[in-house]
Motif scaffolding. Sequence first.
Motif, PDB file in Angstrom:
ATOM      1  N   SER A 130       6.551  24.247   8.203  1.00  0.00           N
ATOM      2  CA  SER A 130       5.793  23.663   7.058  1.00  0.00           C
ATOM      3  C   SER A 130       4.588  24.472   6.598  1.00  0.00           C
ATOM      4  O   SER A 130       4.063  25.206   7.334  1.00  0.00           O
ATOM      5  N   TYR A 146       3.410  10.532  16.557  1.00  0.00           N
ATOM      6  CA  TYR A 146       3.472  11.438  15.400  1.00  0.00           C
ATOM      7  C   TYR A 146       3.743  12.848  15.898  1.00  0.00           C
ATOM      8  O   TYR A 146       2.967  13.402  16.694  1.00  0.00           O
ATOM      9  N   HIS A 170       6.982  17.834  10.999  1.00  0.00           N
ATOM     10  CA  HIS A 170       5.980  16.792  11.278  1.00  0.00           C
ATOM     11  C   HIS A 170       6.425  15.464  10.696  1.00  0.00           C
ATOM     12  O   HIS A 170       7.201  15.412   9.735  1.00  0.00           O
ATOM     13  N   GLY A 171       5.946  14.377  11.323  1.00  0.00           N
ATOM     14  CA  GLY A 171       6.250  13.055  10.828  1.00  0.00           C
ATOM     15  C   GLY A 171       6.182  12.005  11.924  1.00  0.00           C
ATOM     16  O   GLY A 171       6.145  12.325  13.120  1.00  0.00           O
ATOM     17  N   PRO A 172       6.176  10.728  11.543  1.00  0.00           N
ATOM     18  CA  PRO A 172       6.077   9.634  12.515  1.00  0.00           C
ATOM     19  C   PRO A 172       7.396   9.393  13.236  1.00  0.00           C
ATOM     20  O   PRO A 172       8.486   9.617  12.704  1.00  0.00           O
ATOM     21  N   LYS A 174      13.100   8.676  13.421  1.00  0.00           N
ATOM     22  CA  LYS A 174      12.120   9.708  13.102  1.00  0.00           C
ATOM     23  C   LYS A 174      12.125   9.947  11.598  1.00  0.00           C
ATOM     24  O   LYS A 174      13.186  10.149  10.996  1.00  0.00           O
ATOM     25  N   PHE A 175      10.944   9.963  10.986  1.00  0.00           N
ATOM     26  CA  PHE A 175      10.788  10.261   9.565  1.00  0.00           C
ATOM     27  C   PHE A 175      10.069  11.607   9.465  1.00  0.00           C
ATOM     28  O   PHE A 175       8.837  11.674   9.593  1.00  0.00           O
ATOM     29  N   LEU A 176      10.823  12.670   9.228  1.00  0.00           N
ATOM     30  CA  LEU A 176      10.281  14.009   9.399  1.00  0.00           C
ATOM     31  C   LEU A 176      10.367  14.841   8.129  1.00  0.00           C
ATOM     32  O   LEU A 176      11.284  14.687   7.312  1.00  0.00           O
ATOM     33  N   SER A 177       9.395  15.730   7.992  1.00  0.00           N
ATOM     34  CA  SER A 177       9.412  16.755   6.951  1.00  0.00           C
ATOM     35  C   SER A 177       9.430  18.119   7.626  1.00  0.00           C
ATOM     36  O   SER A 177       8.840  18.291   8.697  1.00  0.00           O
ATOM     37  N   SER A 211      13.225  16.986   3.925  1.00  0.00           N
ATOM     38  CA  SER A 211      12.839  15.834   4.738  1.00  0.00           C
ATOM     39  C   SER A 211      14.102  15.151   5.244  1.00  0.00           C
ATOM     40  O   SER A 211      15.193  15.312   4.683  1.00  0.00           O
TER      41      SER A 211
END
Length: 387
Positions: free
Chosen positions: A8, A148, A176-178, A200-203, A235
Motif C-alpha cells: 500500500s 487490525y 491493512h484492514g480490520p 477480514k476486510f483488507l486493502s 480490496s
Amino acid sequence: MKKTYSFSRAGVAACVVAAGVMLAGQAMARTGYDYPYLYKDPRVMGMGGASVAVGGKNSSVFTNPAGLGRLEGGYTVDLLPVTFSYGKTARDFLDDMSDALDIDDEDEQLDAVLDVLADYRGDNGHISLETFPAVGWRGETVAINVGYLGSAKVDMRSHQGYGSEGLLEVDGRLVHGPVFGGAYEHANLRGITTYGASVKFLSMDRLERSYSARGIVDLVDDDDYDLEDDLEDGSAVGFDLGVMHDFQRDHQWSPTVGLSVLNFGDTSFGKAGTIPMTVNLGVSFSPEVRFFNRLVLAADYVDLFNNYEEDSDFMKRVRLGAGLQLWERRWTAMELQAGLYQGHYTFGADLRLAILSLGFVTYAEEMGAYSGQDADRRYMLRMNIGW
C-alpha cells in the motif's frame, strides 16, 4: 509461476525508498516461488510455523480461528505489537546501494550501481514490518477477537538483464484492514470440540516491477517521479473457518487435532493479487514435563490440495515445532521455540517483563520450487505491549 501478494501507498513508498529502489519500471517482477501470506506471528514461526492445532493467541485468526478458544479467560490485549523482519542479503544490499547512489559523478554512480547488482545477482533480499494490535476475550464457552492488520514487505532480487545491464526485481506490498474472529467451545463425552470463524476486510497495494541500473540512477534526482503510478491496488473480504478437538484435556499428553480452511473461496484483490484458499491439518501434544511450566509439540501440513500454484513440493508444506515455556510468573515469563519450516530450522525466544514482551526468531523462507533449492534466512525482532 503465479505470484499472489501485494503492498500500500505510504507504506510501499517508505519501504521502497528506504530500500533504495527509486526506479523506472520495465516489466512485472518475479522474485521467487515463496507462498503468499498475510501475517507471520514470530512465536508461531519460532515453532516452525506449526499452529493449526495450537492456538491460544490473538493471531490464531490467521492460522485457525478455532484457536481463539484457547485464549486465557478474560481479556487478552496486544496493544502495540511490532515485528521487524529482514534477511542478511537485504541489509548488505541496501548499505552497498546507498553508498553507490551517494556518488556525485553520474557515470561513476552508474558503474557502482551495476557492480552492486552484479555482486548480489541471484540473491533475495527481504524486509518487512508487521503489526496486529488486537483484543481477545474468552468466556466459559465463547471467545471473540477484534484486531487490525498492518503488513508491509519488500523482496528484491538482482539478475542479468539484456547484454551487460543488470536488473533489479522488486515485489512489494502493503496490506491493512480490520479482522474479526470468534470461537465456540462444545464439550462432549469424547472431548472438547471448538469451532471458529473469522472475517477480514483488507486493502492491498502492490509494487511488482523490474528496474534497470540506468533507471535507478535516473530516478535518484527525479523529483517528478510518483511511486503510485507503479502500484496496483485492490480490496477484498476474506473468510476463514476452523475446528479443533481436544480428545482428553486431563490426559498426560493432551492430544489435539485441528483443521482450518483459510481464505475460503480465495481472497482476491483484483490486479493486486490473490491469496488462494488453503485447507490445513494440524496435531499437537502438551505432555507434562518436570521443572518447566509447559511444553507444546506440534505438526502441520498446509495447503492439502496444492492450491499454491508456485509448486507442489511436499516439504515446503510441512511445519514441525516445539515450544518450551521455562517459567511463567505474574510479572515475567520466558519461552523458547524450535522447529522445522519448509525443511529449514527455526529458533525463537520470547521474554515477558510485566506488560512488555521482547522476542527474537530466525527462520528460512524457501524461495525455490522445492525445499533446499533457494532458502532465504531471515531474522525477526518483536516487541509488544500487552497483557
